[in-house]
Design a protein around this motif. Structure first.
Motif, PDB file in Angstrom:
ATOM      1  N   ALA A  94      36.496  18.522  -4.293  1.00 40.62           N
ATOM      2  CA  ALA A  94      35.781  18.385  -5.499  1.00 40.62           C
ATOM      3  C   ALA A  94      34.871  19.105  -7.004  1.00 40.62           C
ATOM      4  N   SER A  95      33.754  18.719  -5.989  1.00 38.52           N
ATOM      5  CA  SER A  95      33.131  19.679  -6.327  1.00 38.52           C
ATOM      6  C   SER A  95      32.933  20.998  -6.345  1.00 38.52           C
ATOM      7  N   LEU A  96      33.188  21.165  -5.311  1.00 38.67           N
ATOM      8  CA  LEU A  96      33.436  23.239  -5.123  1.00 38.67           C
ATOM      9  C   LEU A  96      35.162  22.804  -6.077  1.00 38.67           C
ATOM     10  N   GLU A  97      35.496  22.576  -6.613  1.00 36.87           N
ATOM     11  CA  GLU A  97      36.561  22.659  -6.948  1.00 36.87           C
ATOM     12  C   GLU A  97      36.122  23.185  -8.651  1.00 36.87           C
ATOM     13  N   ALA A  98      34.948  22.155  -8.783  1.00 36.93           N
ATOM     14  CA  ALA A  98      34.975  21.898 -10.622  1.00 36.93           C
ATOM     15  C   ALA A  98      33.708  23.218 -10.351  1.00 36.93           C
ATOM     16  N   ARG A  99      32.876  23.483  -9.548  1.00 36.02           N
ATOM     17  CA  ARG A  99      32.446  25.245  -9.447  1.00 36.02           C
ATOM     18  C   ARG A  99      32.903  26.068  -9.137  1.00 36.02           C
ATOM     19  N   ILE A 100      34.533  26.280  -8.658  1.00 37.33           N
ATOM     20  CA  ILE A 100      35.081  27.445  -8.926  1.00 37.33           C
ATOM     21  C   ILE A 100      35.586  27.576 -10.525  1.00 37.33           C
ATOM     22  N   LYS A 101      36.013  26.273 -11.323  1.00 41.26           N
ATOM     23  CA  LYS A 101      36.704  26.714 -12.459  1.00 41.26           C
ATOM     24  C   LYS A 101      35.583  27.527 -13.727  1.00 41.26           C
ATOM     25  N   SER A 102      34.300  26.521 -13.048  1.00 36.44           N
ATOM     26  CA  SER A 102      33.400  27.235 -13.881  1.00 36.44           C
ATOM     27  C   SER A 102      32.946  28.428 -14.213  1.00 36.44           C
TER      28      SER A 102
END
Length: 356
Positions: A51-59
């Motif tokens: 979840a946290s890595l997915e958020a980093r990637i989107k950003s």
């Protein structure tokens, strides 16, 4: 809209927080006008980071399309010290050690193993403290638990929380004194290790006996270990003994994957104030001295001790707590360090033992 090649280049420069280096060419992209499906392939498990890595990637990508991330892992068997044959059913053995008792090594071992299992690995624990085995109690096994025996000579390790566990506590009673000398202890441990029918483990964590004497050195020389973890507290006396532990592993050419600083700070239950009552930055300075990683710093917490004593380690009893998150981070960093340390070395195949 960026091209797939541009997106790929951006992802390859993204820093892997578990090792501090760019991820590199471990990404696969499938895209259309509405969705970007990304697959990350790693050499260590990291399910809890999705979840946290997915958020980093989107950003990082600033994508207007839906971004979906899948994390895959393939854990290899890594090289061990000397020419020691691998262990049947086990890809990698990790020794968890400290130079002295009382620093929370066993508690760290059990929570680290459970955290690694939550990340997606197949995990086992060997309790190597013959004189004071505690993993059975910490993992919630009922008194009198015994392993099943196959073919009159192989133990089937009991399971708890999805982790395979083997301990001398399963073979003796609390009223049975173990009055053995060093060679007998070493022989017993080797027998438990090699005659346990480990079932396809990615990582087997060995909770090493405290100290750095003949028993510990002999085990380090005889057991095929891929890497080790040193558990310490910030006090000078604990750090002095932790140095001996690192020197022992260096002597037998077992890589030290990192240091875990236990009881790093006390957190006041009333006001939340943090205080380094045992000293500050001791584990960090030790890690710098030996050029190894600090895998994590854990607080002095009543909950960690209470939950472990109750057979419900904090990683499983309070999985959303800040402390559990630290253990999860330590597990990922440990896996990433082992995988990265071996990139330039040959991979040791798992060699099966004969049933003869």
């Amino acid at each position: 809209m960026q091209t797939d090649a541009q997106l790929q280049a951006t992802l390859e420069t993204l820093i892997d927080d578990n090792y501090g280096q760019p991820y590199g060419a471990v990404w696969t992209l499938i895209s259309d006008e509405k969705r970007l499906h990304i697959t990350l392939s790693l050499g260590y498990p990291a399910n809890k980071e999705q979840a946290s890595l997915e958020a980093r990637i989107k950003s990082q990508l600033s994508e207007s399309r839906d971004v979906v991330l899948d994390i895959e892992h393939k854990i290899e068997s890594h090289a061990t010290q000397g020419n020691i044959a691998g262990l049947k059913g086990v890809k990698n053995i990790i020794a968890v050690a400290s130079g002295k008792g009382g620093v929370g090594k066993s508690t760290t071992t059990v929570n680290l193993a459970l955290a690694m299992a939550k990340e997606g690995a197949r995990v086992g624990i060997l309790d190597a403290d013959i004189y004071g085995p505690s993993q059975g109690m910490m993992m919630g096994f009922a008194e009198g638990t015994r392993p099943q025996v196959r073919e009159d000579k192989f133990f089937t390790p009991p399971m708890a929380y999805g982790v395979q566990v083997m301990s001398m506590a399963f073979l003796t009673t609390k009223d049975t004194p173990v009055a053995w000398r060093g060679p007998m202890v070493t022989g017993a441990l080797m027998q438990i290790l090699t005659q346990t029918d480990w079932d396809d483990l990615d990582y087997l964590f060995i909770d090493m006996p405290p100290g750095t004497g003949d028993i510990q050195l002999t085990l380090a020389q005889k057991v095929p270990v891929a890497g080790s973890v040193i558990v310490t507290t910030p006090q000078d006396i604990a750090l002095l003994d932790a140095r001996r532990g690192i020197e022992m592993f260096n002597k037998v050419k077992i890589p030290v994957l990192g240091v875990v600083e236990n009881m790093s700070t006390h957190i006041c239950s009333n006001c939340g104030h943090h205080e380094a009552i045992f000293g500050d930055e001791g584990g960090v300075n030790l890690a710098k001295e030996y050029n190894v990683n600090v895998l994590g710093k854990l607080p002095l917490s009543l909950a960690i001790r209470e939950q472990s004593d109750a057979g419900k380690p904090i990683v499983v009893s309070a999985p959303e707590s800040d402390t559990a998150a630290i253990y999860q981070s330590i597990a990922r960093k440990l896996g990433a360090t082992l995988a990265s340390n071996q990139n330039d070395q040959f991979t040791m195949p798992t060699i099966g033992m004969s049933d003869d």
